[in-house]
Scaffold this motif. Structure first.
Motif, PDB file in Angstrom:
ATOM      1  N   LYS A 263       0.840  -1.197   0.000  1.00 29.31           N
ATOM      2  CA  LYS A 263       0.000   0.000   0.000  1.00 29.31           C
ATOM      3  C   LYS A 263       0.876   1.248   0.000  1.00 29.31           C
ATOM      4  O   LYS A 263       1.898   1.290   0.680  1.00 29.31           O
ATOM      5  CB  LYS A 263      -0.916   0.029   1.225  1.00 29.31           C
ATOM      6  N   THR A 264       0.459   2.246  -0.780  1.00 29.81           N
ATOM      7  CA  THR A 264       1.210   3.494  -0.867  1.00 29.81           C
ATOM      8  C   THR A 264       0.621   4.530   0.081  1.00 29.81           C
ATOM      9  O   THR A 264      -0.582   4.768   0.099  1.00 29.81           O
ATOM     10  CB  THR A 264       1.187   4.052  -2.304  1.00 29.81           C
ATOM     11  N   TYR A 265       1.490   5.136   0.879  1.00 25.79           N
ATOM     12  CA  TYR A 265       1.094   6.187   1.808  1.00 25.79           C
ATOM     13  C   TYR A 265       1.705   7.510   1.332  1.00 25.79           C
ATOM     14  O   TYR A 265       2.883   7.557   0.974  1.00 25.79           O
ATOM     15  CB  TYR A 265       1.580   5.877   3.223  1.00 25.79           C
ATOM     16  N   ASN A 266       0.895   8.554   1.324  1.00 25.42           N
ATOM     17  CA  ASN A 266       1.360   9.873   0.897  1.00 25.42           C
ATOM     18  C   ASN A 266       1.636  10.763   2.101  1.00 25.42           C
ATOM     19  O   ASN A 266       0.865  10.784   3.061  1.00 25.42           O
ATOM     20  CB  ASN A 266       0.322  10.548  -0.008  1.00 25.42           C
ATOM     21  N   ILE A 267       2.721  11.506   2.020  1.00 19.52           N
ATOM     22  CA  ILE A 267       3.092  12.463   3.059  1.00 19.52           C
ATOM     23  C   ILE A 267       3.276  13.821   2.400  1.00 19.52           C
ATOM     24  O   ILE A 267       3.983  13.939   1.393  1.00 19.52           O
ATOM     25  CB  ILE A 267       4.386  12.038   3.768  1.00 19.52           C
ATOM     26  N   LEU A 268       2.616  14.837   2.932  1.00 16.48           N
ATOM     27  CA  LEU A 268       2.673  16.177   2.369  1.00 16.48           C
ATOM     28  C   LEU A 268       3.460  17.102   3.302  1.00 16.48           C
ATOM     29  O   LEU A 268       3.347  16.999   4.525  1.00 16.48           O
ATOM     30  CB  LEU A 268       1.267  16.747   2.174  1.00 16.48           C
ATOM     31  N   VAL A 269       4.214  18.001   2.695  1.00 11.77           N
ATOM     32  CA  VAL A 269       4.983  18.981   3.471  1.00 11.77           C
ATOM     33  C   VAL A 269       4.691  20.369   2.915  1.00 11.77           C
ATOM     34  O   VAL A 269       4.850  20.616   1.711  1.00 11.77           O
ATOM     35  CB  VAL A 269       6.494  18.699   3.399  1.00 11.77           C
ATOM     36  N   ASN A 270       4.240  21.258   3.800  1.00 11.48           N
ATOM     37  CA  ASN A 270       4.036  22.649   3.429  1.00 11.48           C
ATOM     38  C   ASN A 270       5.416  23.241   3.091  1.00 11.48           C
ATOM     39  O   ASN A 270       6.287  23.327   3.944  1.00 11.48           O
ATOM     40  CB  ASN A 270       3.403  23.410   4.605  1.00 11.48           C
ATOM     41  N   ALA A 271       5.584  23.633   1.821  1.00 10.30           N
ATOM     42  CA  ALA A 271       6.903  24.072   1.356  1.00 10.30           C
ATOM     43  C   ALA A 271       7.216  25.516   1.732  1.00 10.30           C
ATOM     44  O   ALA A 271       8.171  26.097   1.208  1.00 10.30           O
ATOM     45  CB  ALA A 271       7.019  23.880  -0.147  1.00 10.30           C
ATOM     46  N   ARG A 272       6.432  26.105   2.624  1.00 10.52           N
ATOM     47  CA  ARG A 272       6.740  27.416   3.193  1.00 10.52           C
ATOM     48  C   ARG A 272       7.034  27.327   4.686  1.00 10.52           C
ATOM     49  O   ARG A 272       7.928  27.992   5.193  1.00 10.52           O
ATOM     50  CB  ARG A 272       5.571  28.388   2.963  1.00 10.52           C
ATOM     51  N   THR A 273       6.258  26.502   5.399  1.00 10.53           N
ATOM     52  CA  THR A 273       6.391  26.443   6.858  1.00 10.53           C
ATOM     53  C   THR A 273       7.057  25.163   7.356  1.00 10.53           C
ATOM     54  O   THR A 273       7.489  25.108   8.508  1.00 10.53           O
ATOM     55  CB  THR A 273       5.012  26.550   7.523  1.00 10.53           C
ATOM     56  N   GLY A 274       7.102  24.108   6.518  1.00 10.14           N
ATOM     57  CA  GLY A 274       7.666  22.839   6.946  1.00 10.14           C
ATOM     58  C   GLY A 274       6.687  21.944   7.676  1.00 10.14           C
ATOM     59  O   GLY A 274       7.054  20.850   8.126  1.00 10.14           O
TER      60      GLY A 274
END
Length: 355
Positions: free
Chosen positions: A308-319
């Protein structure tokens, strides 16, 4: 459809926007080209004027056709910016007013891959019951930088409401307990009709313009420093993916109104006053309604576990990091066993002290 690529003045390779800077940088020779000011300003657009324009649904529009100037490959994509599937050169579509809404603002990438690794490392290290393999996402090599489309709405609202105001008062109640007559104070509420008008201004109510990312994850990336946004220019997109919106502005407006509703309801209750309030009906007029399409930067990392694929998102301004993560069965089992051992040891010590 026209497109844009930005060749390096030094070696001829395609240059890309460097996060956290105001330059386009060559990934091969390191040469930099500073972005010259355009003199443009971010504008809010009248929604009433927009609603009267002829426009096709975004779902019916053909994908962009890119012809790479580096290798000559022709590819199709529904993204505003992408990379050549063959040589990896950055490609940016020349969007113009017409069938689709053109971005008005962009919040440029500020976090580069090095800062991304740090953010992911801090996030994975705090996931106690995640598999050890989750730490592989800190390599960030499979991560890709993506601008996500968002709508913002401004409005000066005037709301008429009808409801009731409840004021508490106390009465003395007589009751019998164990054959003895006693009294006690009991709270009651006196209700009376209430109506009035409240007003509130809303600025930059943010609504996701894409359905390709889970809203629950996007919400966790907030708040965004929207005041740092720049007027849209295609150079910011070079070297980064940019999704085309698939949420129509009409649909997003209804979502924005639902986001405004709780604040309006609180205003109504505050205006009613008293100890309790009931709001039966609210009729809101949205004056000076404006909107714009803006692009927000996100790093997207993927992690494969048990098929299973899990997605992780990172705000590219605040981290700020948000996303899914798997759980390690053996770590959970080990924690349960350790807890049982500790409880057993405590019980034994208590028994020994008693004896």
């Amino acid at each position: 459809m026209s497109q844009m690529q930005y060749p390096c003045a030094n070696c001829g390779a395609n240059i890309e926007f460097a996060p956290g800077t105001d330059v386009l940088k060559c990934p091969y020779c390191g040469a930099e080209t500073k972005l010259a000011p355009t003199g443009r300003h971010i504008r809010e657009h009248s929604y009433a004027s927009f609603a009267g324009l002829p426009r096709k649904p975004i779902a019916t529009l053909a994908p962009h056709v890119f012809t790479c100037k580096g290798c000559g490959a022709v590819t199709q994509s529904d993204r505003i910016s992408d990379r050549c599937q063959f040589c990896g050169a950055p490609l940016v579509a020349d969007v113009s007013p017409g069938d689709q809404v053109v971005p008005e603002a962009v919040l440029p990438f500020a976090i580069d891959r090095s800062a991304l690794r740090t953010a992911l490392k801090e996030w994975t290290s705090s996931r106690w019951f995640a598999p050890n393999g989750l730490k592989k996402v800190t390599a960030a090599e499979s991560s890709h930088s993506t601008y996500l489309p968002h709508w913002t709405y401004d409005a000066r609202t005037v709301s008429q409401y009808r409801g009731e105001r409840g004021d508490h008062y106390w009465v003395t109640e007589t009751y019998t307990e164990n054959g003895e007559t006693k009294t006690r104070q009991v709270q009651r509420t006196r209700w009376r009709s209430a109506s009035g008008v409240v007003a509130r201004d809303f600025d930059d109510v943010l609504i996701a313009g894409t359905t390709k990312v889970a809203p629950k994850h996007l919400d966790k990336l907030e708040p965004w420093p929207l005041l740092d946004a720049e007027p849209y220019r295609p150079e910011y997109l070079a070297g980064h993916e940019t999704l085309r919106y698939d949420v129509e502005p009409e649909s997003a407006l209804e979502t924005a109104k639902s986001r405004m509703a709780p604040a309006i309801d609180r205003d109504c209750r505050a205006d009613i006053g008293g100890d309790e309030q009931r709001v039966h009906q609210v009729s809101t007029q949205y004056n000076d309604l404006t909107f714009k399409l803006m692009l927000l930067p996100v790093w997207i990392a993927c992690y494969l576990h048990a098929g299973k694929t899990y997605n992780i998102l990172v705000n590219a301004r605040t981290g700020e990091v948000a996303g899914e993560r798997p759980y390690s069965a053996w770590k959970i089992a080990a924690a349960v066993i350790a807890a049982l051992v500790l409880v057993t040891a405590v019980v034994i010590l208590i028994a020994m002290n008693r004896n």
